[in-house]
Design an enzyme around this catalytic site. Structure first.
Site, mmCIF file in Angstrom:
data_model
loop_
_atom_site.group_PDB
_atom_site.id
_atom_site.type_symbol
_atom_site.label_atom_id
_atom_site.label_comp_id
_atom_site.label_asym_id
_atom_site.label_seq_id
_atom_site.Cartn_x
_atom_site.Cartn_y
_atom_site.Cartn_z
ATOM 1 N N ASP A 55 -10.338 3.155 2.349
ATOM 2 C CA ASP A 55 -10.062 2.474 3.710
ATOM 3 C C ASP A 55 -10.830 3.353 4.684
ATOM 4 O O ASP A 55 -11.589 3.057 5.412
ATOM 5 C CB ASP A 55 -8.470 2.184 4.340
ATOM 6 N N LYS A 85 0.752 -1.227 -0.093
ATOM 7 C CA LYS A 85 -0.074 -0.079 -0.144
ATOM 8 C C LYS A 85 0.927 1.243 -0.008
ATOM 9 O O LYS A 85 0.341 2.290 -0.510
ATOM 10 C CB LYS A 85 -1.035 0.200 1.247
#
Ligand code: ATR
Length: 282
Positions: free
Chosen positions: A102, A66
């Site tokens: 997220d 990420k």
């Protein structure tokens, strides 16, 4: 037109994203396909270039890529820049644009439980790793009153509290200090992996000083109800597990790629069904 989407991570074996996204494509009548790719960290750049030149329309990024994927993208939006990580990439005519769903995914889930206005809420967040960064940024930008960070390694809580929180009142705490002032908070969120399968007997902090009516939330969804959430529920708290965050981050990615808002209830149903089968093989 039929399009290919994907997920890169390492390892990737148990991800529920292919099941969730492929079902959502079918429900929305889109003939697209979502495939997971296990990408070794040393091959990340080659994999990203491969996805670009093969014309993959978009992809998700998961642990451990990420942060590192950002170096190989053409553009990263403001939220992902603030978080310092990307979980969703759109291939726009060969330009790779990164975002992060997220934090917003978690925020939507929390608001369904806590109500839309979080401006008077005092929040304690446990953990200062990758998973906490998206949640911290989303809560801070939404305008919570207080956002304290507790972590086993205090220096990491200090870093997050000082460098990632712009608007909320904040204080870094040891886990012990957080346990002692637990009653000061309206919402407590575990972002660590403590309590995740197979180590289901461990809990992130003691709930001895919990007040009833508090919201206790765990980003973990395997098991669906951690030991810590069970303890919180028994003490009169409202609990929130990690399923809705997972579903919402996927639904936001789906919308970012296709422009279509998917049926979240259906996505949640599919994910819950799969998780129930995993945790209860009978
Ligand atoms: P992720 O990207 O999934 O958040 P991570 O970056 O390794 O994973 O972060 C894990 C978080 O869980 C950290 O806050 C970590 O605390 P440290 O910073 O002290 O390492 C926390 N964590 C992991 N195992 C823990 C344990 N047994 N007890 C307390 N905290 C733990």
């Amino acid at each position: 037109m039929k399009q290919l989407y994907g997920l890169i991570g390492h390892p990737i074996g148990h991800s529920l994203s292919p099941l969730m996204q492929n079902n959502a494509f079918a429900v929305e009548g889109l003939r697209h396909y979502y495939h997971s790719f296990d990408v070794d960290p040393e091959d990340l750049q080659k994999a990203v270039e491969g996805l670009r030149v093969l014309g993959v329309s978009g992809f998700n990024v998961t642990v451990p890529h990420k942060v590192n994927v950002m170096a190989f993208l053409d553009e990263v939006d403001e939220e992902a820049e603030m978080i310092g990580a990307v979980n969703t990439v759109l291939n726009k005519n060969g330009r790779l644009i990164g975002t992060n769903t997220d934090g917003q995914g978690y925020l939507l889930a929390l608001k369904e439980t806590a109500g839309k206005d979080l401006s008077h809420k005092k929040v304690l967040l446990i953990g200062a790793g990758g998973a906490s960064r998206g949640v911290v940024t989303a809560l801070d930008r939404d305008g919570v009153a207080r956002l304290d960070i507790a972590n086993r390694t205090l220096a990491k809580a200090e870093d997050l509290s000082h460098n990632n929180i712009q608007y909320a009142g904040t204080q870094p705490l040891t886990l012990k200090a957080a346990e002692e002032k637990l009653a000061d908070y309206d919402i407590v969120i575990n972002t660590t992996s403590v309590g995740m399968s197979p180590r289901v007997e461990s809990t992130p902090i003691s709930l001895q000083h919990i007040k009833s009516g508090m919201i206790v939330s765990d980003l973990i969804y395997n098991p669906l109800e951690t030991k810590w959430l069970k303890e919180a529920k028994n003490a009169g708290a409202t609990i929130l597990n990690g399923v809705d965050m997972f579903v919402n981050q996927g639904a936001l990615a789906f919308e970012y790629w296709t422009g279509v808002t998917p049926d979240r209830q259906q996505m949640r149903y599919n994910v819950n069904k799969q998780l129930t089968t995993w945790t209860d093989p009978s």
